[in-house]
Scaffold this active site. Structure first.
Site, mmCIF file in Angstrom:
data_model
loop_
_atom_site.group_PDB
_atom_site.id
_atom_site.type_symbol
_atom_site.label_atom_id
_atom_site.label_comp_id
_atom_site.label_asym_id
_atom_site.label_seq_id
_atom_site.Cartn_x
_atom_site.Cartn_y
_atom_site.Cartn_z
ATOM 1 N N LYS A 123 0.841 -1.203 0.000
ATOM 2 C CA LYS A 123 0.000 0.000 0.000
ATOM 3 C C LYS A 123 0.881 1.260 0.000
ATOM 4 O O LYS A 123 2.100 1.167 0.072
ATOM 5 C CB LYS A 123 -0.954 -0.029 1.198
ATOM 6 C CG LYS A 123 -1.783 -1.328 1.293
ATOM 7 C CD LYS A 123 -2.837 -1.465 0.194
ATOM 8 C CE LYS A 123 -3.352 -2.871 -0.031
ATOM 9 N NZ LYS A 123 -4.206 -3.441 0.980
HETATM 10 C C1 LIG Z 1 -5.155 -4.625 1.299
HETATM 11 C C2 LIG Z 1 -6.624 -4.494 1.344
HETATM 12 C C3 LIG Z 1 -7.364 -4.861 2.479
HETATM 13 C C4 LIG Z 1 -6.782 -5.612 3.638
HETATM 14 O O1 LIG Z 1 -5.713 -5.019 4.247
HETATM 15 P P1 LIG Z 1 -4.618 -5.909 5.045
HETATM 16 O O2 LIG Z 1 -3.826 -4.887 5.771
HETATM 17 O O3 LIG Z 1 -3.822 -6.644 4.008
HETATM 18 O O4 LIG Z 1 -5.351 -6.831 5.947
HETATM 19 C C5 LIG Z 1 -8.723 -4.587 2.491
HETATM 20 N N1 LIG Z 1 -9.335 -4.022 1.441
HETATM 21 C C6 LIG Z 1 -8.665 -3.683 0.314
HETATM 22 C C7 LIG Z 1 -9.399 -3.031 -0.802
HETATM 23 C C8 LIG Z 1 -7.304 -3.932 0.226
HETATM 24 O O5 LIG Z 1 -6.638 -3.633 -0.898
#
Ligand SMILES: *Cc1c(COP(=O)(O)O)cnc(C)c1O
Length: 378
Positions: free
Chosen positions: A182
């Site tokens: 991210k």
């Molecule tokens: C990455 C992601 C999540 C989950 O996040 P994590 O930190 O990996 O648990 C939820 N929703 C979306 C749209 C994502 O891209």
């Protein structure tokens, strides 16, 4: 994978990030100490929300948000058919059913009209997803009535129609993920932001076993009042997050420059177009740089294109397979074919490398390799 491999996304960790983590490791409190509190305050200030509650992942944040919103068995939660599976699973975690809504075939963003069509007396909440970092107008969804939870895993730093994503001007809560792929990272971590203090208190209890320590029963005393989890975000992770937050504007600016460069180069290629429109670049979160490729018109096979690029050091990914197509949800009666927009988006989408340490030469290399790959994969 060689040194020059370009993944579709990756973290940027500098020496000062490492130093920030090391300082916490040398201190007394490794978890839920002052660094978490500072990180939460900094995120709340950054997005313009009253509070932020840190948890161990974006998925934990979605689970906690569903819990805090009072969603439970018998309830329905409307979720876009295109997102990461966690956006839907959170409803299942609290015993509710996700009800999928279709998305715009050209943006992958959930369609207001389709959400409206799927409202029932059981609809308790709507999860909207700011896919790739493009924002949906939370105000329009909030006007439908049920609680709105924004999944902003792709949209840290983005600006929506109702202000900075996370300000919760019209939604109840916004959820962020700080997974390494991210825009900024904690290694693993998540955050919920909002303005209602009752929701904040429920989230804090939920991440710590449902335990309340303020109870007045003696120095040893604590009370478990609800069923919670251990979803705490450690001070070690928070130190990395706080350090990364200080770079968010630089990360975003670089991502905007790379997006503009991609746009300019892709303009000349038939049957490819960026998901994000040029005017949106300024307010977009730029987690993913996704393009739509008309593989059918080009007579090219996507799997072959991806393999061809990988062999030349370029990583790509498909975001996402429609969630109703997953075996778990098929077994619960869902069919991807019922979501024409999601299927049309899924068939054409491809995410190209996007991370702040890429150079403009890298972008040029990706675009020329992509045109060659499309010719080679016929
Ligand atoms: C990455 C992601 C999540 C989950 O996040 P994590 O930190 O990996 O648990 C939820 N929703 C979306 C749209 C994502 O891209």
């Amino acid at each position: 994978m060689g040194r020059d491999f370009l993944p579709y996304g990756r973290q940027i960790i500098d020496n000062d990030d490492v130093d920030a983590v090391a300082r916490v490791l040398r201190g007394d409190l490794l978890t839920t100490g002052p660094t978490l509190a500072r990180f939460e305050t900094a995120v709340a200030e950054r997005v313009g929300a009253s509070w932020a509650v840190g948890v161990s992942s974006g998925t934990a944040a979605l689970h906690a948000a569903c819990y805090a919103a009072g969603i439970g068995p018998g309830d329905e939660v409307i979720v876009p058919a295109i997102s990461f599976v966690a956006s839907a699973n959170c409803a299942r975690y609290v015993g509710a059913e996700p009800v999928f809504a279709d998305v715009d075939p050209d943006t992958g963003l959930v369609l207001l009209d389709d959400v409206r069509r799927r409202l029932t007396p059981k609809t308790k909440a709507i999860v909207v997803v700011h896919l790739t970092g493009a924002t949906v107008d939370a105000r329009a969804f909030a006007a439908l009535g049920p609680t709105v939870i924004e999944d902003a895993a792709h949209a840290v730093g983005a600006i929506g129609a109702d202000g900075p994503v996370g300000s919760c001007a019209s939604s109840a809560m916004t959820v962020f993920s700080f997974h390494p792929v991210k825009t900024m990272t904690c290694a693993e971590g998540g955050m919920i932001t909002g303005n209602d203090p009752l929701l904040r208190d429920r989230l804090r209890g939920f991440r710590h076993h449902g335990i309340v320590t303020e109870a007045d029963g003696g120095p040893w005393y604590y009370e478990q009042r609800e069923l919670g989890f251990n979803y705490r975000l450690s001070d070690v992770h928070a130190a990395l997050g706080l350090s990364q937050l200080g770079k968010l504007d630089r990360f975003l600016e670089r991502r905007r420059q790379l997006a503009r460069h991609y746009h300019g180069l892709l303009d000349d290629i038939d049957h490819i177009r960026p998901v994000t429109r040029e005017p949106e670049i300024a307010t977009h979160g730029h987690h993913l740089y996704s393009v739509l490729i008309d593989f059918e018109a080009l007579g090219a096979d996507r799997a072959r294109v991806m393999t061809w690029l990988r062999e030349r050091g370029i990583g790509t990914q498909v975001h996402y397979i429609p969630i109703p197509a997953q075996p778990y949800y098929r077994d619960r009666g869902w069919k991807a074919e019922d979501f024409g927009g999601a299927v049309a988006y899924y068939r054409r989408t491809l995410s190209l490398p996007m991370f702040p340490t890429m150079t403009t030469d890298d972008v040029e290399r990706v675009v020329s390799a992509l045109s060659e790959a499309l010719a080679a994969a016929r």
